[in-house]
Design a protein around this motif. Structure first.
Motif, PDB file in Angstrom:
ATOM      1  N   MET C   1       0.781  -1.209   0.000  1.00  0.00           N
ATOM      2  CA  MET C   1       0.000   0.000   0.000  1.00  0.00           C
ATOM      3  C   MET C   1       0.823   1.274   0.000  1.00  0.00           C
ATOM      4  O   MET C   1       0.431   2.247  -0.614  1.00  0.00           O
ATOM      5  CB  MET C   1      -0.916  -0.029   1.207  1.00  0.00           C
ATOM      6  CG  MET C   1      -0.550   1.084   2.136  1.00  0.00           C
ATOM      7  SD  MET C   1      -1.817   1.881   2.963  1.00  0.00           S
ATOM      8  CE  MET C   1      -1.076   2.305   4.439  1.00  0.00           C
ATOM      9  N   PRO C   2       1.922   1.230   0.609  1.00  0.00           N
ATOM     10  CA  PRO C   2       2.639   2.491   0.727  1.00  0.00           C
ATOM     11  C   PRO C   2       3.007   3.060  -0.616  1.00  0.00           C
ATOM     12  O   PRO C   2       3.434   4.186  -0.679  1.00  0.00           O
ATOM     13  CB  PRO C   2       3.872   2.106   1.516  1.00  0.00           C
ATOM     14  CG  PRO C   2       3.961   0.644   1.408  1.00  0.00           C
ATOM     15  CD  PRO C   2       2.600   0.135   1.222  1.00  0.00           C
ATOM     16  N   ARG C   3       2.850   2.291  -1.653  1.00  0.00           N
ATOM     17  CA  ARG C   3       3.259   2.853  -2.926  1.00  0.00           C
ATOM     18  C   ARG C   3       2.391   4.039  -3.291  1.00  0.00           C
ATOM     19  O   ARG C   3       2.785   4.894  -4.032  1.00  0.00           O
ATOM     20  CB  ARG C   3       3.248   1.811  -4.010  1.00  0.00           C
ATOM     21  CG  ARG C   3       2.031   0.961  -3.960  1.00  0.00           C
ATOM     22  CD  ARG C   3       2.076  -0.154  -4.977  1.00  0.00           C
ATOM     23  NE  ARG C   3       3.405  -0.479  -5.422  1.00  0.00           N
ATOM     24  CZ  ARG C   3       3.690  -0.513  -6.696  1.00  0.00           C
ATOM     25  NH1 ARG C   3       2.804  -0.148  -7.586  1.00  0.00           N
ATOM     26  NH2 ARG C   3       4.884  -0.888  -7.057  1.00  0.00           N
ATOM     27  N   ARG C   4       1.216   4.089  -2.866  1.00  0.00           N
ATOM     28  CA  ARG C   4       0.483   5.344  -3.062  1.00  0.00           C
ATOM     29  C   ARG C   4      -0.263   5.659  -1.795  1.00  0.00           C
ATOM     30  O   ARG C   4      -0.891   4.792  -1.194  1.00  0.00           O
ATOM     31  CB  ARG C   4      -0.469   5.271  -4.227  1.00  0.00           C
ATOM     32  CG  ARG C   4      -1.380   4.066  -4.177  1.00  0.00           C
ATOM     33  CD  ARG C   4      -1.950   3.792  -5.531  1.00  0.00           C
ATOM     34  NE  ARG C   4      -1.255   2.644  -6.104  1.00  0.00           N
ATOM     35  CZ  ARG C   4      -1.836   1.834  -6.970  1.00  0.00           C
ATOM     36  NH1 ARG C   4      -3.020   2.060  -7.415  1.00  0.00           N
ATOM     37  NH2 ARG C   4      -1.177   0.800  -7.441  1.00  0.00           N
ATOM     38  N   LEU C   5      -0.191   6.845  -1.464  1.00  0.00           N
ATOM     39  CA  LEU C   5      -0.938   7.194  -0.286  1.00  0.00           C
ATOM     40  C   LEU C   5      -2.375   7.212  -0.682  1.00  0.00           C
ATOM     41  O   LEU C   5      -2.752   7.745  -1.706  1.00  0.00           O
ATOM     42  CB  LEU C   5      -0.490   8.543   0.226  1.00  0.00           C
ATOM     43  CG  LEU C   5       0.629   8.331   1.195  1.00  0.00           C
ATOM     44  CD1 LEU C   5       0.858   9.616   1.925  1.00  0.00           C
ATOM     45  CD2 LEU C   5       0.291   7.243   2.198  1.00  0.00           C
ATOM     46  N   PRO C   6      -3.119   6.604   0.119  1.00  0.00           N
ATOM     47  CA  PRO C   6      -4.503   6.320  -0.228  1.00  0.00           C
ATOM     48  C   PRO C   6      -5.298   7.582  -0.455  1.00  0.00           C
ATOM     49  O   PRO C   6      -5.203   8.515   0.304  1.00  0.00           O
ATOM     50  CB  PRO C   6      -5.028   5.616   1.016  1.00  0.00           C
ATOM     51  CG  PRO C   6      -4.118   6.064   2.111  1.00  0.00           C
ATOM     52  CD  PRO C   6      -2.801   6.326   1.490  1.00  0.00           C
ATOM     53  N   LEU C   7      -6.045   7.524  -1.500  1.00  0.00           N
ATOM     54  CA  LEU C   7      -7.040   8.572  -1.656  1.00  0.00           C
ATOM     55  C   LEU C   7      -8.355   7.851  -1.435  1.00  0.00           C
ATOM     56  O   LEU C   7      -8.607   7.346  -0.348  1.00  0.00           O
ATOM     57  CB  LEU C   7      -6.978   9.182  -3.054  1.00  0.00           C
ATOM     58  CG  LEU C   7      -7.991  10.286  -3.234  1.00  0.00           C
ATOM     59  CD1 LEU C   7      -7.678  11.430  -2.292  1.00  0.00           C
ATOM     60  CD2 LEU C   7      -8.019  10.775  -4.647  1.00  0.00           C
ATOM     61  N   VAL C  10      -8.053   4.320  -0.023  1.00  0.00           N
ATOM     62  CA  VAL C  10      -7.729   3.966   1.351  1.00  0.00           C
ATOM     63  C   VAL C  10      -8.736   2.936   1.824  1.00  0.00           C
ATOM     64  O   VAL C  10      -8.417   2.011   2.548  1.00  0.00           O
ATOM     65  CB  VAL C  10      -7.808   5.211   2.257  1.00  0.00           C
ATOM     66  CG1 VAL C  10      -8.043   4.788   3.684  1.00  0.00           C
ATOM     67  CG2 VAL C  10      -6.542   5.995   2.146  1.00  0.00           C
ATOM     68  N   VAL C  14      -9.598   0.426   6.118  1.00  0.00           N
ATOM     69  CA  VAL C  14      -8.667   1.191   6.929  1.00  0.00           C
ATOM     70  C   VAL C  14      -9.425   2.165   7.809  1.00  0.00           C
ATOM     71  O   VAL C  14      -9.144   2.324   8.982  1.00  0.00           O
ATOM     72  CB  VAL C  14      -7.681   1.968   6.024  1.00  0.00           C
ATOM     73  CG1 VAL C  14      -6.752   2.801   6.887  1.00  0.00           C
ATOM     74  CG2 VAL C  14      -6.917   1.010   5.159  1.00  0.00           C
ATOM     75  N   LEU C  15     -10.370   2.777   7.193  1.00  0.00           N
ATOM     76  CA  LEU C  15     -11.125   3.796   7.896  1.00  0.00           C
ATOM     77  C   LEU C  15     -11.821   3.190   9.112  1.00  0.00           C
ATOM     78  O   LEU C  15     -11.722   3.698  10.219  1.00  0.00           O
ATOM     79  CB  LEU C  15     -12.164   4.396   6.941  1.00  0.00           C
ATOM     80  CG  LEU C  15     -12.630   5.789   7.301  1.00  0.00           C
ATOM     81  CD1 LEU C  15     -11.443   6.735   7.264  1.00  0.00           C
ATOM     82  CD2 LEU C  15     -13.700   6.239   6.318  1.00  0.00           C
ATOM     83  N   ALA C  18      -9.423   2.406  11.731  1.00  0.00           N
ATOM     84  CA  ALA C  18      -8.942   3.603  12.409  1.00  0.00           C
ATOM     85  C   ALA C  18      -9.989   4.124  13.378  1.00  0.00           C
ATOM     86  O   ALA C  18      -9.676   4.524  14.491  1.00  0.00           O
ATOM     87  CB  ALA C  18      -8.603   4.668  11.378  1.00  0.00           C
ATOM     88  N   LEU C  19     -11.217   4.082  12.932  1.00  0.00           N
ATOM     89  CA  LEU C  19     -12.272   4.606  13.796  1.00  0.00           C
ATOM     90  C   LEU C  19     -12.442   3.730  15.025  1.00  0.00           C
ATOM     91  O   LEU C  19     -12.662   4.215  16.119  1.00  0.00           O
ATOM     92  CB  LEU C  19     -13.577   4.696  13.009  1.00  0.00           C
ATOM     93  CG  LEU C  19     -13.531   5.700  11.870  1.00  0.00           C
ATOM     94  CD1 LEU C  19     -14.849   5.690  11.112  1.00  0.00           C
ATOM     95  CD2 LEU C  19     -13.228   7.089  12.413  1.00  0.00           C
TER      96      LEU C  19
END
Lengths: 333, 293, 430
Positions: C1-7, C10, C14-15, C18-19
């Motif tokens: 994933m780190p290859r692109r920071l999620p737009l 994401v 993940v969201l 995170a929540l």
């Protein structure tokens, strides 16, 4: 530096945003990249002070205040012992501007910065391409490239003094054994060899960081962009020119700006490798400034401070000009 | 060096399998890789070899690549030298503490400037950009004056603060970009869910910007590890000098311990390389999951 | 994933994750801003509060890694025991000491005692105590007259010598035998002939190693100039471009460029590098001093001899160097400073230091202490009459730097014009 690290300064990630969004064209990503301009939430200055306070304190306290002291010193007259004798008006600036070696020093600085940065960027581009390939031992190669970065500059410079030495130098030994040369080269003492020798070391220690920024930039380019380009029948070179390079532009900018700043301000390499050469014949503005204060016959702190002020202004102008030319503002704003 | 690199470049451009190339690349790429590695390691191999011979053998004519007399005892000499150990300790302490400060200070600043608009935002970013261009070398006189008046000359704190301040700009710069690239919906959702601003930053944003943080960490650590001129001026107590300064006393106009210089250098490089390697592993392990290869 | 920071990508996953992390509420939040690095900010150690002991600071130059700091630390202990005062010792490398001292003085933070190779500019700036203020009569009368003279500026002694060295002519006995030379040269002509013979041995052999690089160029030139009847100053006037000096530099240039009996690029060879060449046994002759002898003895590889310098003008001259311990005038430190010198110039202190560092004494009593060592005889005999550079003139502090940076140009360029330029620099007050 991590393998898949988009370590890359911020901007590197920007193109992904649109490219990933499916806007696949062979056009330079400039136009469609028209940024989704970030409109942040408005907030009060008091809030801001809370969040930015520590950073501001550190910057003002440890960078801005000493800078102010530097300017003050530049307007003062000092004895050779360092004792302040009084105000000097603009005399120090005048003396720096009329220093007989100033032209040489500026030219050296130009040669040093341009050649180190240009070579670093070119070689790092190639190296980064290579490092994104899959092959046995890639991890090892990446570790190897890290070493010059991890070793302190003073240490690397000292090592190179011995590598370059006329009598004991490994480089002369190897070149002689390979019959490339028949008599040793005085890499550090010869007026024509010293600058290339220093540039080589400068490039050597700058490549790791730069190559890794590019690796990160390359990793951020999605595969489908290439696929699309190839389907259109583009050759490798065309793909590189019209897809890779444009998408790598932010990384290129970051790498070149940072390199310009660091190479310009670089002290240990020139200080260490050039120590046997008298006068200012091979100094850059940074070592010139240092020598004015402590080593040259001037031995004048005020004059050195004035040179220091010029240094800061010079790099400021150069970087601003560079950013202007490459229209950086759009990238960060 | 450039020859090797150029070759690399050319081969790299041919990313499409050409006839025969697919087979060859299995051999060619590792060989080129080995050459590249050799180029970058060469000076350090010289360093290693020179640390394994007596000083007089280092500066012997004619030169020889391999030691004429092998000598391992230098390493035990250096490692048994309390002065060296003190230098090493200082360097590690200063680099770690500076890095810590940079991370702790830059994250809120970067997050805030990326997420909010407020009067002075542009000015702040400009200030950051400008400080990036200052080198401690130019400012050493002012730094001394300041730390002297604060009675901090000869303290770790002075060098730690200096290193932190001069590397802050880079960290803010990078992280700001990282934060900005995270969609706003993420923290809006977090806010709705009851996360405070601080919690949003710590729990949600930070993990997403980990690569940026790592870059800032690595960058600051290396810069602090490398710093020379300020430490030279501010640290006069023998036991508190960092390695960069201390190490120069092995070879001076009066006496030359090349063997010890290089042994100390080798010892000093190892922890940093290990650190880099460790970080790489960590990241590769933790973050490559979603990467498309 | 780190290859692109999620737009958008994401992704809900993940969201959600995170929540979930926030579910616990805000109680456990920790801003993390408070954990600044707690570092020991130990200032200069102050004396423990008893009656009125003073703390004075010594900034000393590092002559050797192993001995300098060790000696001064022991000295500080002895000083404390004897006087109750504290000596704060800071040992600084020669490379850095100019910067260190200058920075301190710029900030009105001069040390109490400073060890350096110059002093006159400091005396001229009115920063120093003179011998009248801080040297006991016994101490002063013990110092060799040559050093009293070199330490005297404007009628008063400000530069108190810590140690000295005298240069001597070193030659490689094995190479001399090989080249069929029976004795070290006494005149410049003999020297030149011998150098040629040794150079002719081939396989990288070097007749004479001449370090005219910026590190110590003034020393190398002084030796040759003094042995041609020249000097930097005579009768209070600068004589840098005197005919004798021009002749000397021209001779040195000839050695390097016509006879080609020196190492590669003498104008850019520092002293330490020239010493290395001699230590590796490839050099026939060099001007050295006692630390070089110590190294040679330790390595035991080169069979060398020490002789007086070849001369063109009669009596061989010995070039001597001394470094100084100077004392800065600061309120309340005079007694402590005086006690410092009283202790330092005691026979068992100063001579212990000098012996450990491998240099030569600066006192009459020191001459007796060292006199028992036959190896040092060649230096000691010359010591009372050593020929020094004009360190008593503040202008020299700048001229020396100009010489270091420029005199090497005389090897590649025109000796006379180089010396003319230096003369002009000196006459303009540096």
């Amino acid at each position: 530096m991590p393998q898949h690290d988009p370590s890359s300064p911020a901007a590197v990630t920007a193109p992904t945003v649109t490219a990933g969004g499916g806007a696949l064209t062979l056009e330079p990503a400039g136009a469609p990249r028209r940024r989704r301009r970030y409109t942040g939430t408005r907030t009060s200055p008091l809030q801001a002070l809370l969040w930015l306070g520590p950073a501001l304190a550190l910057i003002v306290g440890v960078v801005i205040f000493p800078a102010y002291e530097l300017v003050r010193a530049a307007f003062s007259r000092y004895s050779i012992t360092g004792l302040r004798l009084g105000g000097a008006g603009g005399r120090n600036f005048d003396q720096v501007l009329h220093h007989p070696e100033l032209g040489t020093v500026l030219l050296n600085t130009l040669v040093w910065v341009v050649s180190v940065v240009a070579l670093t960027v070119l070689i790092s581009l190639a190296l980064a391409q290579f490092l994104t390939k899959d092959f046995a031992g890639r991890r090892f190669v990446r570790y190897a490239i890290i070493v010059p970065w991890a070793a302190s500059l003073v240490i690397t410079a000292k090592t190179f003094v011995l590598v370059y030495d006329y009598y004991y130098g490994t480089l002369n030994l190897v070149l002689t054994k390979l019959h490339v040369i028949s008599t040793p080269i005085d890499f550090l003492g010869s007026d024509s060899w010293i600058m290339p020798s220093m540039v080589l070391v400068g490039v050597f220690v700058s490549i790791p960081f730069t190559a890794f920024v590019f690796v990160a930039g390359l990793n951020a380019i999605p595969h489908d962009v290439y696929e699309a380009a190839r389907m259109d029948g583009a050759s490798s070179w065309q793909v590189y020119r019209s897809v890779t390079l444009p998408l790598l532009r932010p990384a290129l900018l970051v790498a070149s700006v940072l390199n310009i700043i660091y190479v310009f301000n670089s002290f240990p390499i020139i200080w260490t490798l050039n120590d046997r050469n008298p006068g200012f014949g091979h100094d850059t503005t940074i070592t010139f400034m240092y020598k004015l204060a402590f080593k040259s016959a001037e031995k004048d702190v005020g004059m050195s401070a004035a040179a220091g002020v010029f240094n800061v202004l010079l790099i400021l102008v150069v970087v601003m000009a560079y950013l202007k030319v490459t229209s950086w503002r759009e990238e960060t704003a | 060096m450039s020859a090797a690199a150029t070759t690399t470049g050319t081969t790299a451009y041919h990313s499409r399998p050409v006839s025969g190339w697919a087979r060859n690349r299995r051999i060619v790429l590792p060989v080129v890789g080995a050459l590249v590695a050799l180029v970058f390691l060469a000076p350090y191999i010289v360093m290693l070899l020179n640390s394994l011979r007596p000083s007089s053998d280092v500066v012997q004519t004619p030169a020889s690549l391999l030691p004429r007399h092998w000598q391992l005892s230098t390493y035990s000499d250096v490692l048994g030298d309390t002065r060296f150990l003190n230098w090493l300790k200082t360097s590690v302490l200063v680099a770690c503490a500076s890095t810590l400060i940079v991370v702790v200070v830059s994250i809120p600043a970067a997050y805030f400037t990326a997420r909010f608009r407020f009067p002075g935002r542009t000015a702040f970013l400009l200030l950051v950009l400008v400080t990036q261009m200052f080198s401690p070398t130019s400012l050493v006189v002012g730094l001394y004056r300041e730390f002297f008046s604060l009675n901090l000359v000869n303290t770790y704190l002075a060098i730690i603060l200096t290193n932190a301040a001069f590397n802050l700009a880079f960290a803010v710069w990078i992280l700001q970009g990282f934060f900005a690239s995270i969609p706003k919906e993420v923290d809006e959702a977090a806010n709705l869910d009851g996360c405070g601003r601080v919690a949003t930053l710590l729990r949600i944003m930070l993990p997403l910007t980990l690569p940026g943080v790592v870059t800032a960490v690595v960058f600051t650590f290396i810069a602090a590890w490398n710093e020379y001129v300020v430490a030279l001026t501010l640290m006069l107590d023998e036991s508190k000098k960092p390695l960069t300064v201390g190490i120069t006393s092995y070879v001076t106009g009066y006496e030359q311990h090349w063997d010890q210089l290089f042994a100390a250098s080798v010892i000093a490089i190892v922890p940093v390389v290990v650190l880099f390697a460790a970080i790489e592993k960590h990241l590769v392990g933790g973050l490559t999951a979603g990467s498309v290869k | 994933m780190p290859r692109r920071l999620p737009l958008a990508s994401v992704g809900a996953g993940v969201l959600a994750l995170a929540l979930a992390a926030c579910g616990g509420g805000t109680g456990s939040d920790n801003a993390g801003g408070g954990s600044s690095a707690g570092t020991p900010a130990a200032g200069a150690s102050s004396a423990g509060g008893s009656a009125k002991p003073t703390t004075i600071k010594l900034v000393a130059a590092e002559y050797s890694k192993d001995h300098t700091a060790a000696f001064w630390n022991d000295f500080a202990t002895a000083y404390k025991a004897k006087t109750g005062n504290t000596l704060d010792v800071q040992v600084v490398s020669w490379d850095a000491i100019d910067q260190t001292s200058s920075t301190m003085i710029q900030n009105n933070n001069a040390p109490d005692i400073l060890n350096l190779n110059v002093y006159a500019s400091y005396a001229k700036d009115g920063l120093l105590y003179s011998a009248d203020d801080v040297l006991s009569p016994d101490v002063k009368s013990d110092i060799l007259p040559a050093f009293v003279k070199s330490g005297t500026f404007d009628g008063k002694m400000y530069g108190f010598p810590d140690l000295s060295s005298a240069r001597a002519f070193f030659y490689n006995k094995d190479l001399f035998t090989k080249a069929g030379i029976s004795a070290p040269p006494k005149t410049w002509d003999e020297f030149e002939a011998d150098a040629k013979k040794i150079q002719a041995l081939g396989s990288g052999t070097i007749g004479y190693a001449m370090p005219l690089g910026p590190e110590e160029a003034q020393g190398e030139f002084s030796i040759w100039a003094f042995n041609n009847g020249g000097d930097w100053k005579s009768d209070g006037k600068w004589t840098i471009n005197s005919p004798a000096n021009v002749e000397t530099l021209t001779f040195m240039k000839k050695l390097a460029t016509v006879d080609k009996v020196t190492q590669n690029n003498p104008a850019k060879t520092n002293r330490a590098d020239a010493f290395n060449l001699f230590k590796s046994g490839k050099v026939g002759m060099i001007v050295g001093f006692s630390p070089l002898a110590a190294d040679l003895d330790k390595d035991g590889k080169v069979n060398y001899g020490v002789a007086p310098m070849p001369t063109k003008s009669g009596e061989p001259q010995t070039f001597g160097v001394t470094d100084y311990l100077m004392a800065f005038k600061k309120s309340g430190n005079q007694d402590a400073v005086k006690a410092f010198y009283d202790l330092y110039y005691q026979k068992d202190q100063i001579n212990t230091f000098i012996k450990a560092e491998g240099f030569l004494p600066v006192t009459t009593s020191g001459l007796q202490v060292f006199g028992s060592d036959p190896k040092l005889k060649v230096y000691l005999d010359t010591l009372p009459n050593v020929h020094l550079t004009p360190t008593d003139d503040p202008t020299w502090d700048k001229v020396k730097l100009a010489v270091q940076q420029n005199i090497g140009a005389g090897i590649t360029g025109n000796p006379k014009s180089v010396l003319d330029q230096l003369q002009k620099t000196a006459e303009n007050g540096g």
